[in-house]
Scaffold this motif. Structure first.
Motif, PDB file in Angstrom:
ATOM      1  N   ASP A   1      26.046  76.352  41.132  1.00  0.00           N
ATOM      2  CA  ASP A   1      26.190  75.290  40.149  1.00  0.00           C
ATOM      3  C   ASP A   1      25.107  74.242  40.391  1.00  0.00           C
ATOM      4  OD1 ASP A   1      27.031  73.395  38.362  1.00  0.00           O
ATOM      5  OD2 ASP A   1      29.036  73.148  39.194  1.00  0.00           O
TER       6      ASP A   1
ATOM      7  N   LYS B   1      25.055  71.380  38.359  1.00  0.00           N
ATOM      8  CA  LYS B   1      25.477  70.202  37.601  1.00  0.00           C
ATOM      9  C   LYS B   1      25.448  68.926  38.438  1.00  0.00           C
ATOM     10  CE  LYS B   1      28.390  72.801  34.383  1.00  0.00           C
ATOM     11  NZ  LYS B   1      29.784  73.052  33.900  1.00  0.00           N
ATOM     12  N   SER B   2      25.540  69.050  39.746  1.00  0.00           N
ATOM     13  CA  SER B   2      25.526  67.874  40.613  1.00  0.00           C
ATOM     14  C   SER B   2      24.118  67.502  41.086  1.00  0.00           C
ATOM     15  CB  SER B   2      26.430  68.099  41.831  1.00  0.00           C
ATOM     16  OG  SER B   2      27.769  68.298  41.435  1.00  0.00           O
TER      17      SER B   2
ATOM     18  N   SER C   1      32.202  72.999  40.771  1.00  0.00           N
ATOM     19  CA  SER C   1      32.873  73.164  39.487  1.00  0.00           C
ATOM     20  C   SER C   1      33.876  74.303  39.548  1.00  0.00           C
ATOM     21  CB  SER C   1      31.852  73.462  38.396  1.00  0.00           C
ATOM     22  OG  SER C   1      31.294  74.741  38.586  1.00  0.00           O
TER      23      SER C   1
END
Length: 359
Positions: free
Chosen positions: A20, A22-23, A9
């Motif tokens: 991060d 988010k994945s 990101s």
């Protein structure tokens, strides 16, 4: 581009020390109760997960998508899991005092009991001795036992200082952490029955996890006090021993007070030799021990992290979000999250700092 087809990101790019999640993707059909341990096969992206629901689950992961392959069933909670050196056999240890094995090349044969103790088996690992796999088990009966997988009788039994809480192996190194903070270090190539070192942990509170360096020159220790210690086996390297604080949070109402959380898991990256810590605060971090530097810190995942493991090439970091029993049975509830997440490890997330020596 990451393993799961997504890129880092913008926030991560702006702050290199901020990781991060988010994945990250969940494993399909996770265990139904707290996850006690995770382990990856060396033969492929096959992940085993032992659970308090009395089962150890085996999943296959392909392009970030997981599918269940088989389960091992105990009469009581499953507390640990590992794989054979060639990655074709999976082991599960439990509170029913037994270790079971499944041969992934012959799953139709079902599970086979390969070890037993007089009390709960908390730890199971594989050693390679003279080119052959040797199973080592640690128990609350205050013994470790060695098994050659062809006999129902152990090849050797060693009485240790207290109940075995944690254990790890690398090459000829075996490190056992017990109650009362005792740590016993064995060189199985010379004498697997007598420790080359027996000491109390440099950390002042109960040992939660031990994990061996990739080169077997030492090990890391995590405790319930939010600390991690780096320890070398050779006395000549003891000057490099150190400990550091982690998994602590400042009290929002009083900056002079810190909330301290257990360090539940330590996993070493198989390529870079850096390592992760994860804890009861629901965060995980990547560290470079030689540079004494934190590489990445990640946001809270919504519950305590009870188990972690890197896959064989270090491209996937698996972590279990589930109750860690640190607050006893009264701290658990039916709505507590219970899942296994797969984090795609970016190219630079676990690389040591320039100039660091890799161990």
């Amino acid at each position: 581009m990451s393993l799961f087809g997504q890129t880092a990101s913008a926030a991560t790019a702006a702050n290199p020390a901020q990781g991060d999640i988010k994945s990250d993707v969940p494993v399909t059909n996770p265990p139904e109760d707290s996850i006690s341990a995770l382990a990856w096969s060396s033969a492929g992206d096959y992940l085993s997960a032992s659970s308090w629901d009395k089962k150890t689950y085996v999943y296959q992961v392909q392009a970030g998508v997981s599918s269940g392959l088989t389960t091992i069933t105990h009469e009581k909670p499953a507390l640990d899991t590992c794989w054979s050196s060639d990655g074709t056999k999976v082991f599960s240890a439990g509170a029913d005092k037994a270790v079971f094995m499944v041969d992934m090349n012959n799953m139709g044969q079902g599970q086979k009991q390969v070890a037993a103790h007089d009390d709960t088996i908390s730890c199971v690992r594989i050693l390679v001795v003279n080119g052959k796999d040797m199973l080592v088990t640690g128990s609350w009966d205050k013994t470790i036992r060695y098994w050659d997988l062809t006999s129902s009788t152990p090849q050797a039994q060693v009485t240790v200082a207290e109940r075995v809480y944690t254990m790890d192996t690398k090459n000829n190194l075996l490190v056992v952490g017990t109650a009362d903070r005792w740590i016993e270090v064995f060189d199985v190539s010379s004498n697997p029955s007598v420790p080359v070192k027996k000491l109390q942990s440099p950390l002042k509170w109960q040992t939660r996890v031990v994990s061996c360096f990739n080169d077997a020159s030492g090990y890391a220790v995590g405790s319930i006090e939010g600390r991690c210690a780096i320890q070398y086996v050779k006395d000549s390297d003891s000057g490099s021993n150190f400990s550091f604080k982690c998994h602590r949070q400042n009290d929002t109402n009083n900056r002079d007070v810190a909330k301290v959380y257990s360090v539940n898991c330590i996993s070493f990256h198989p390529v870079h030799g850096t390592f992760s810590t994860a804890g009861a605060d629901g965060t995980f971090h990547f560290w470079d021990k030689d540079a004494k530097h934190r590489l990445k810190g990640y946001p809270e995942v919504g519950g305590t992290i009870s188990a972690t493991a890197f896959n064989r090439n270090g491209e996937i970091f698996a972590y279990a979000v589930s109750y860690d029993w640190s607050q006893g049975f009264q701290g658990n509830n039916p709505n507590y999250p219970n899942k296994i997440m797969l984090h795609p490890v970016g190219a630079d997330e676990c690389k040591p700092r320039p100039g660091s020596k890799k161990r």
